[in-house]
Design an enzyme around this catalytic site. Structure first.
Site, PDB file in Angstrom:
ATOM      1  N   GLY A   1      68.694  58.136  42.506  1.00 59.42           N
ATOM      2  CA  GLY A   1      69.841  58.236  43.411  1.00 59.42           C
ATOM      3  C   GLY A   1      69.516  59.007  44.682  1.00 59.42           C
ATOM      4  O   GLY A   1      70.140  58.789  45.720  1.00 59.42           O
TER       5      GLY A   1
ATOM      6  N   ALA B   1      70.191  60.896  40.311  1.00 64.00           N
ATOM      7  CA  ALA B   1      71.496  61.153  39.707  1.00 64.00           C
ATOM      8  C   ALA B   1      71.276  62.113  38.542  1.00 64.00           C
ATOM      9  O   ALA B   1      70.184  62.172  37.967  1.00 64.00           O
ATOM     10  CB  ALA B   1      72.104  59.852  39.231  1.00 64.00           C
TER      11      ALA B   1
ATOM     12  N   GLU C   1      64.142  55.037  37.415  1.00 63.61           N
ATOM     13  CA  GLU C   1      65.191  54.849  36.402  1.00 63.61           C
ATOM     14  C   GLU C   1      64.685  54.165  35.139  1.00 63.61           C
ATOM     15  O   GLU C   1      65.144  54.434  34.036  1.00 63.61           O
ATOM     16  CB  GLU C   1      66.359  54.035  36.996  1.00 63.61           C
TER      17      GLU C   1
ATOM     18  N   GLU D   1      68.040  56.436  46.856  1.00 68.44           N
ATOM     19  CA  GLU D   1      69.120  55.520  47.257  1.00 68.44           C
ATOM     20  C   GLU D   1      70.012  56.163  48.314  1.00 68.44           C
ATOM     21  O   GLU D   1      70.469  55.502  49.245  1.00 68.44           O
ATOM     22  CB  GLU D   1      69.925  55.111  46.021  1.00 68.44           C
TER      23      GLU D   1
HETATM   24  N1  CAA Z   1      69.050  65.150  36.472  1.00 69.70           N
HETATM   25  C1  CAA Z   1      69.322  66.350  35.894  1.00 69.70           C
HETATM   26  N2  CAA Z   1      68.474  67.400  35.954  1.00 69.70           N
HETATM   27  C2  CAA Z   1      67.323  67.229  36.609  1.00 69.70           C
HETATM   28  C3  CAA Z   1      66.984  66.011  37.243  1.00 69.70           C
HETATM   29  C4  CAA Z   1      67.919  64.939  37.156  1.00 69.70           C
HETATM   30  N3  CAA Z   1      67.713  63.754  37.743  1.00 69.70           N
HETATM   31  N4  CAA Z   1      65.758  66.138  37.793  1.00 69.70           N
HETATM   32  C5  CAA Z   1      65.351  67.399  37.565  1.00 69.70           C
HETATM   33  N5  CAA Z   1      66.290  68.057  36.835  1.00 69.70           N
HETATM   34  C6  CAA Z   1      66.247  69.439  36.349  1.00 69.70           C
HETATM   35  C7  CAA Z   1      65.329  69.564  35.154  1.00 69.70           C
HETATM   36  O1  CAA Z   1      66.001  69.195  33.971  1.00 69.70           O
HETATM   37  C8  CAA Z   1      64.975  71.030  35.220  1.00 69.70           C
HETATM   38  O2  CAA Z   1      66.052  71.764  34.713  1.00 69.70           O
HETATM   39  P1  CAA Z   1      65.799  72.942  33.607  1.00 69.70           P
HETATM   40  O3  CAA Z   1      64.944  73.950  34.338  1.00 69.70           O
HETATM   41  O4  CAA Z   1      67.156  73.420  33.275  1.00 69.70           O
HETATM   42  O5  CAA Z   1      65.060  72.308  32.497  1.00 69.70           O
HETATM   43  C9  CAA Z   1      64.907  71.317  36.705  1.00 69.70           C
HETATM   44  O6  CAA Z   1      65.654  70.262  37.338  1.00 69.70           O
HETATM   45  C10 CAA Z   1      63.483  71.277  37.261  1.00 69.70           C
HETATM   46  O7  CAA Z   1      62.926  70.035  36.882  1.00 69.70           O
HETATM   47  P2  CAA Z   1      61.475  69.912  36.192  1.00 69.70           P
HETATM   48  O8  CAA Z   1      61.195  71.102  35.349  1.00 69.70           O
HETATM   49  O9  CAA Z   1      61.416  68.572  35.515  1.00 69.70           O
HETATM   50  O10 CAA Z   1      60.546  69.945  37.497  1.00 69.70           O
HETATM   51  P3  CAA Z   1      59.101  69.316  37.669  1.00 69.70           P
HETATM   52  O11 CAA Z   1      58.589  69.852  38.965  1.00 69.70           O
HETATM   53  O12 CAA Z   1      58.269  69.523  36.442  1.00 69.70           O
HETATM   54  O13 CAA Z   1      59.329  67.724  37.784  1.00 69.70           O
HETATM   55  C11 CAA Z   1      60.447  65.741  38.627  1.00 69.70           C
HETATM   56  C12 CAA Z   1      60.008  67.201  38.905  1.00 69.70           C
HETATM   57  C13 CAA Z   1      59.229  64.843  38.511  1.00 69.70           C
HETATM   58  C14 CAA Z   1      61.312  65.306  39.792  1.00 69.70           C
HETATM   59  C15 CAA Z   1      61.235  65.690  37.292  1.00 69.70           C
HETATM   60  O14 CAA Z   1      62.245  66.694  37.323  1.00 69.70           O
HETATM   61  C16 CAA Z   1      61.904  64.385  37.017  1.00 69.70           C
HETATM   62  O15 CAA Z   1      61.246  63.429  36.617  1.00 69.70           O
HETATM   63  N6  CAA Z   1      63.249  64.272  37.219  1.00 69.70           N
HETATM   64  C17 CAA Z   1      64.018  63.107  36.912  1.00 69.70           C
HETATM   65  C18 CAA Z   1      63.773  61.989  37.920  1.00 69.70           C
HETATM   66  C19 CAA Z   1      64.584  60.736  37.564  1.00 69.70           C
HETATM   67  O16 CAA Z   1      64.390  60.119  36.549  1.00 69.70           O
HETATM   68  N7  CAA Z   1      65.527  60.359  38.467  1.00 69.70           N
HETATM   69  C20 CAA Z   1      66.350  59.203  38.290  1.00 69.70           C
HETATM   70  C21 CAA Z   1      67.686  59.596  37.710  1.00 69.70           C
HETATM   71  S1  CAA Z   1      68.694  58.191  37.274  1.00 69.70           S
HETATM   72  C22 CAA Z   1      69.415  57.673  38.733  1.00 69.70           C
HETATM   73  O17 CAA Z   1      69.190  58.235  39.790  1.00 69.70           O
HETATM   74  C23 CAA Z   1      70.364  56.493  38.602  1.00 69.70           C
HETATM   75  C24 CAA Z   1      70.795  55.846  39.856  1.00 69.70           C
HETATM   76  O18 CAA Z   1      70.169  54.938  40.350  1.00 69.70           O
HETATM   77  C25 CAA Z   1      72.033  56.254  40.533  1.00 69.70           C
END
Ligand code: CAA
Length: 258
Positions: free
Chosen positions: A109, A66, A132, A112
């Protein structure tokens, strides 16, 4: 309908494909992209020419969860009164079979969402996780329930409490995924599976999907009864008459999807 964050195609007769297309954010699922996904899949579900759908992302990411930037400034009462994420149940209400073709990140998400699909074809690079807890929350679109049913309690706990990722091979081992293929061919594998399903009689396919999903909702006696009613219902279809007649006449059936 014009979409901004997804691509919609019909890659083969009877097959509808929806591709998450927000590469700048690794297909992070904000409210617009999820609404577009649900709208496009529901349109395919209503289209009698489509018999099976594929939901996919890019080779690098199905979806990294998400959208954290969208959620950063929201609070519990806003989430509760807006019913955030409740519209995800629209995916579970689709009647036609839905295959997730997953490569790279399927996190939060994203994981999911693929678990709400009926089948998963994964690339060798697919990584499934529920991270998360690392941002102070927990899965909110079915992760604690669907992943636990798929991989069991102990591993689900590790995935969600220690941010452990599951590899594609692990997903296959636990029955979360149907198939693992090289990144160069997982899309073709998903399409081949969708074409096989699209060549089957549509009403039977829908009632089989419906009956299998009851296994997760009802007691065994209730779901056996449910299955029997769907079974009886198929005896009222033109495809039952055609399928059995074709078998007896030793020829290929011609499905009417009725
Ligand atoms: N939300 C918003 N933006 C996101 C995102 C997310 N979940 N995941 C990645 N992005 C964005 C980053 O902010 C980045 O944007 P910018 O270039 O503008 O900074 C771009 O995508 C590329 O991401 P990274 O630079 O972080 O890429 P990476 O290859 O270094 O890392 C990754 C990849 C490990 C997937 C890392 O992006 C990450 O950890 N993302 C978040 C994962 C996460 O925590 N997901 C759970 C979300 S909460 C949820 O889903 C709730 C639910 O149950 C419904």
């Amino acid at each position: 309908m014009a979409y901004e964050m997804i691509l919609v195609e019909t890659p083969a007769p009877g097959v509808g494909l929806v591709r998450l297309n927000r590469p700048s954010a690794l297909n992070a699922l904000n409210s617009q992209i999820t609404r577009e996904v649900f709208d496009a899949l529901e349109a395919f579900d209503r289209d009698p020419a489509i018999k099976c759908c594929i939901l996919t992302g890019s080779d690098k990411a199905f979806a990294a969860g998400a959208d954290i930037k969208e959620m950063e400034n929201t609070d519990a009462v806003t989430m509760l009164s807006g019913g955030d994420f409740t519209d995800w149940s629209r995916l579970s209400r689709l009647r036609k079979p839905l295959i997730a073709a997953v490569s790279g990140w399927a996190l939060g998400g994203g994981c999911e969402m693929v678990m709400m699909c009926d089948m998963i074809v994964a690339s060798e690079t697919a990584k499934f996780g529920q991270p998360e807890i690392t941002i102070g929350i927990m899965p909110g679109a079915g992760g604690t329930q669907r992943l636990t049913r798929a991989v069991g309690k102990a591993l689900a706990m590790e995935v969600m409490l220690a941010n452990r990722h599951l590899t594609a091979q692990e997903a296959l081992h636990y029955g979360l995924a149907n198939k693992v293929a090289p990144v160069e061919s997982y899309q073709a594998e998903a399409l081949a599976l969708a074409q096989k399903i699209a060549a089957m009689p549509a009403v039977a396919a829908q009632l089989i999907k419906d009956s299998i999903n009851r296994a997760y909702e009802l007691s065994l006696s209730e779901s056996l009864n449910y299955e029997k009613r769907n079974f009886y219902l198929l005896f009222g279809t033109e495809d039952k008459a055609e399928g059995m007649k074709a078998f007896v006449e030793k020829r290929k059936p011609e499905w009417k999807d009725r």
